[in-house]
Design an enzyme around this catalytic site. Sequence first.
Site, PDB file in Angstrom:
ATOM      1  N   ASP A  72       0.830  -1.207   0.000  1.00 43.44           N
ATOM      2  CA  ASP A  72       0.000   0.000   0.000  1.00 43.44           C
ATOM      3  C   ASP A  72       0.862   1.253   0.000  1.00 43.44           C
ATOM      4  O   ASP A  72       2.094   1.178   0.121  1.00 43.44           O
ATOM      5  CB  ASP A  72      -0.995   0.003   1.178  1.00 43.44           C
ATOM      6  CG  ASP A  72      -0.326  -0.139   2.535  1.00 43.44           C
ATOM      7  OD1 ASP A  72       0.918  -0.152   2.607  1.00 43.44           O
ATOM      8  OD2 ASP A  72      -1.053  -0.236   3.543  1.00 43.44           O
ATOM      9  N   ASN A 141      -7.955   1.348  13.627  1.00 45.00           N
ATOM     10  CA  ASN A 141      -9.356   1.350  13.183  1.00 45.00           C
ATOM     11  C   ASN A 141      -9.753   0.014  12.561  1.00 45.00           C
ATOM     12  O   ASN A 141     -10.826  -0.118  11.982  1.00 45.00           O
ATOM     13  CB  ASN A 141      -9.607   2.496  12.182  1.00 45.00           C
ATOM     14  CG  ASN A 141      -8.834   2.312  10.885  1.00 45.00           C
ATOM     15  OD1 ASN A 141      -8.040   1.392  10.744  1.00 45.00           O
ATOM     16  ND2 ASN A 141      -9.062   3.202   9.932  1.00 45.00           N
ATOM     17  N   HIS A 143      -8.182  -1.540  10.064  1.00 45.03           N
ATOM     18  CA  HIS A 143      -7.887  -1.741   8.647  1.00 45.03           C
ATOM     19  C   HIS A 143      -6.760  -2.746   8.450  1.00 45.03           C
ATOM     20  O   HIS A 143      -5.960  -3.009   9.356  1.00 45.03           O
ATOM     21  CB  HIS A 143      -7.614  -0.412   7.918  1.00 45.03           C
ATOM     22  CG  HIS A 143      -6.314   0.261   8.232  1.00 45.03           C
ATOM     23  ND1 HIS A 143      -6.093   1.602   7.969  1.00 45.03           N
ATOM     24  CD2 HIS A 143      -5.142  -0.195   8.757  1.00 45.03           C
ATOM     25  CE1 HIS A 143      -4.862   1.916   8.312  1.00 45.03           C
ATOM     26  NE2 HIS A 143      -4.260   0.851   8.795  1.00 45.03           N
ATOM     27  N   GLU A 148      -9.865   0.227   4.199  1.00 38.93           N
ATOM     28  CA  GLU A 148     -10.455   0.936   5.318  1.00 38.93           C
ATOM     29  C   GLU A 148     -11.836   0.382   5.687  1.00 38.93           C
ATOM     30  O   GLU A 148     -12.543  -0.168   4.823  1.00 38.93           O
ATOM     31  CB  GLU A 148     -10.587   2.423   4.941  1.00 38.93           C
ATOM     32  CG  GLU A 148      -9.241   3.130   4.781  1.00 38.93           C
ATOM     33  CD  GLU A 148      -8.647   3.563   6.108  1.00 38.93           C
ATOM     34  OE1 GLU A 148      -8.189   2.688   6.872  1.00 38.93           O
ATOM     35  OE2 GLU A 148      -8.621   4.784   6.375  1.00 38.93           O
TER      36      GLU A 148
HETATM   37  P1  PGA Z   1       1.514   0.565  12.787  1.00 37.75           P
HETATM   38  O1  PGA Z   1       0.496   0.677  11.588  1.00 37.75           O
HETATM   39  O2  PGA Z   1       2.264  -0.693  12.590  1.00 37.75           O
HETATM   40  O3  PGA Z   1       2.375   1.777  12.665  1.00 37.75           O
HETATM   41  O4  PGA Z   1       0.680   0.547  14.046  1.00 37.75           O
HETATM   42  C1  PGA Z   1      -0.386  -0.355  11.306  1.00 37.75           C
HETATM   43  C2  PGA Z   1      -1.497   0.148  10.446  1.00 37.75           C
HETATM   44  O5  PGA Z   1      -1.982   1.258  10.651  1.00 37.75           O
HETATM   45  O6  PGA Z   1      -1.921  -0.598   9.557  1.00 37.75           O
END
Ligand code: PGA
Length: 253
Positions: A72, A141, A143, A148
């Site tokens: 992504d 959240n 995702h 999302e």
């Molecule tokens: P993080 O991000 O590893 O920095 O917590 C994970 C994400 O938001 O998918």
Amino acid sequence: MRRSGLHPSIESDYEAMSRRAAEVILQSLREAPNLLLGAATGSTPTRTYELLAEAARREPETFSQLRVFKIDEWGGLARDDPGSCEAYVREKLLRPLGVTDDRYCGWNSRPDDPPAECARIEQWLAEHGPIGLCVLGIGVNGHLALIEPGEALQSGPHVAALTPTALAHPMLAGSRTAAKFGLTVGMRDILTSRKLLVLVSGERKAGQVRRLLQDPVLSTAFPASFVHLHSDVLILCDASSANWHTFTQWPST
Ligand code: PGA
């Protein structure tokens, strides 16, 4: 006993989780030297990638055929923006592991035509996929990649409208410009990976771990729940993200 391809495991801390994750990736590479690694970015996999870099210094030949796919990207950021997934992947994976450009595919973060960029990624995956081992994090959240939460999910690579939670991601704190949209693989691309390695760390993710393991209900409001459809998922949590009660309810595998 519930039938599930999901194997959760609690590691004592972030370091132990990262060591186990690096070992899983190395094992996959030994079994398939030209492994296509789906690479999440963000804070969670960082130590895992550092441990791979240490392994690459010891045994560079192990990585000589490794292929990397960046799952992504933050749309609108320059490729070299310090907040971009591109900058992260280049610094943490491609350079230290010696992955050359012909063994790498990633989203262009500033495409003139975002749908055409999605079509390019879709075509690349059709020709070079499926992903062998997909490293994933879970957003606060819920995702997965930048898929999302919402009313519907898209199957293939797509442009995602970013939620305020995603836009508040710490990666973007130091970026030169604001992210305008997400560019992400779709749920099909994740679920057709041969194996999923989901990494979760920190107390702020405890709610998501509980939700994933205690309410195994598929919901587009919680994209991470879709990993329940996959037959081979290892979810590694550190103790602070895991709730022992949740885990003791989970059948041992
Ligand atoms: P993080 O991000 O590893 O920095 O917590 C994970 C994400 O938001 O998918």
